[in-house]
Design an enzyme around this catalytic site. Structure first.
Site, mmCIF file in Angstrom:
data_model
loop_
_atom_site.group_PDB
_atom_site.id
_atom_site.type_symbol
_atom_site.label_atom_id
_atom_site.label_comp_id
_atom_site.label_asym_id
_atom_site.label_seq_id
_atom_site.Cartn_x
_atom_site.Cartn_y
_atom_site.Cartn_z
ATOM 1 N N LEU A 172 10.180 -41.020 4.829
ATOM 2 C CA LEU A 172 9.840 -39.755 5.342
ATOM 3 C C LEU A 172 8.357 -39.381 4.559
ATOM 4 C CD1 LEU A 172 9.752 -37.437 7.171
ATOM 5 C CD2 LEU A 172 11.811 -36.229 5.654
ATOM 6 N N GLU A 192 0.779 -1.117 -0.090
ATOM 7 C CA GLU A 192 -0.046 -0.141 0.068
ATOM 8 C C GLU A 192 0.641 1.232 -0.087
ATOM 9 O OE1 GLU A 192 -2.203 -2.811 2.595
ATOM 10 O OE2 GLU A 192 -0.091 -2.540 1.979
#
Length: 354
Positions: free
Chosen positions: A290, A46
């Site tokens: 994993l 902004e």
């Protein structure tokens, strides 16, 4: 808002742990100012847009992809800057779930008499910051498991050889997924077998924040001289709290994690630890153990699968180690988010169906 989202994407590799945000200030079809958040500690989207618009921002509409902040962090509140600039309306794609914002920015704008609209292109804005939302709302990062396999579902030969299953274009594509992540997660087995660097390699001049290298190393087996211990990126080793620490790892950052019922590390605790370190997206590059454990535990939010037009045969290593199924009704269901050709390989972006 589509323009603001494209601006926000410019921070894909640089804003973490902050969200990627874009802003456009316009009057009718005329764009007066644009901005995007480049890096934590620098001005928000902004502010850049307001600087570009100058006095023309008074009475104009600001389109911003995430609720303007309402607190003093490293930078002043963007909601206050919009009010001071005299914008007439603010259109917001998605609310900010961060507890110091979480509606406060919207309330401050409305209290100042500014019209606020929320929800335009909401889903696209959320997708762009899916890891940020996951960390704030679930207290764990978004977990993306990358896999490369042959047409017959193999990720390596029987001896572990896997260089290279996919082509140059696919491997370059992986680097961009690494770059957008806050951490690259692997395991000591992969470190011992392949000695990977687990770093980002982009074309010269392209900026990124080096992801944390996170290694699941229950018994602290990472050897001295391993590439993951060099100074090219930060590293943390996750180990069991009863593991003895070798001398060569005494100065390496470590995190003791409780064991799960099977004797391995509690992966959910690993992810909570990473969230506390402001990790938004985790990119997983590891072996079938994993990767399979993350999926089986419901912790893999997304699979990024590269399929090469090759065959490795029945002795090759499987893609995932998953528990056996009792029937077809309990099969693993995945939803295709995206599919595209990357060089000679096919890339599938898949999400488990909850």
């Amino acid at each position: 808002m589509a323009h603001a989202l494209r601006l926000a994407e410019r921070g894909l590799h640089t804003t973490q742990p902050n969200p990627r945000v874009g802003c456009v200030i316009a009057r009718g079809d005329t764009v007066l100012g644009t901005g995007w958040h480049p890096r934590a500690g620098q001005p928000h989207a902004e502010i850049f847009a307001l600087r570009e618009a100058g006095d023309a921002a008074r009475g104009a509409t600001a389109y911003v992809t995430l609720e303007p902040c309402a607190h003093h962090g490293r930078t002043p509140p963007c909601a206050d800057a919009l009010i001071a600039a005299g914008v007439g309306r603010v259109v917001i794609a998605h609310e900010d779930p961060f507890d110091k914002v979480d509606g406060a920015g919207i309330a401050r704008l409305r209290d100042a008499g500014i019209g606020v609209q929320v929800g335009l292109m909401r889903d696209a804005a959320r997708e762009l910051n899916i890891g940020f939302f996951s960390r704030i709302e679930r207290q764990r990062p978004w977990v993306r498991v990358k896999l490369a396999m042959s047409l017959d579902g193999r990720t390596a030969l029987a001896d572990g050889s896997s260089k290279w299953i996919t082509g140059d274009a696919a491997r370059a594509d992986v680097q961009r997924w690494r770059a957008r992540s806050s951490a690259i997660l692997s395991a000591s087995g992969t470190v011992l077998a392949d000695d990977p660097h687990l770093t980002v390699r982009l074309p010269e001049g392209e900026a990124f924040v080096p992801p944390l290298r996170a290694i699941v190393d229950t018994r602290l087996r990472t050897p001295a001289g391993a590439h993951v211990l060099d100074d090219s990126a930060p590293t943390v080793l996750f180990h069991a709290d009863d593991a003895s620490v070798p001398t060569h790892l005494s100065g390496v950052r470590r995190a003791a994690i409780r064991r799960d019922d099977g004797g391995g590390l509690d992966l959910r605790a690993v992810l909570h630890w990473l969230a506390r370190e402001d990790v938004n997206e985790v990119h997983v590059e590891a072996g079938p153990v994993l990767c399979g454990a993350l999926l089986a535990a419901g912790l893999a939010d997304e699979l990024l699968v590269y399929i090469a037009p090759i065959l490795l045969g029945h002795t090759g290593r499987p893609m995932l180690n998953l528990p056996p199924l009792d029937d077809m009704a309990s099969r693993w269901k995945l939803h295709t988010v995206d599919r595209r050709q990357v060089g000679d390989d096919m890339r599938l972006q898949l999400r488990p169906t909850r």
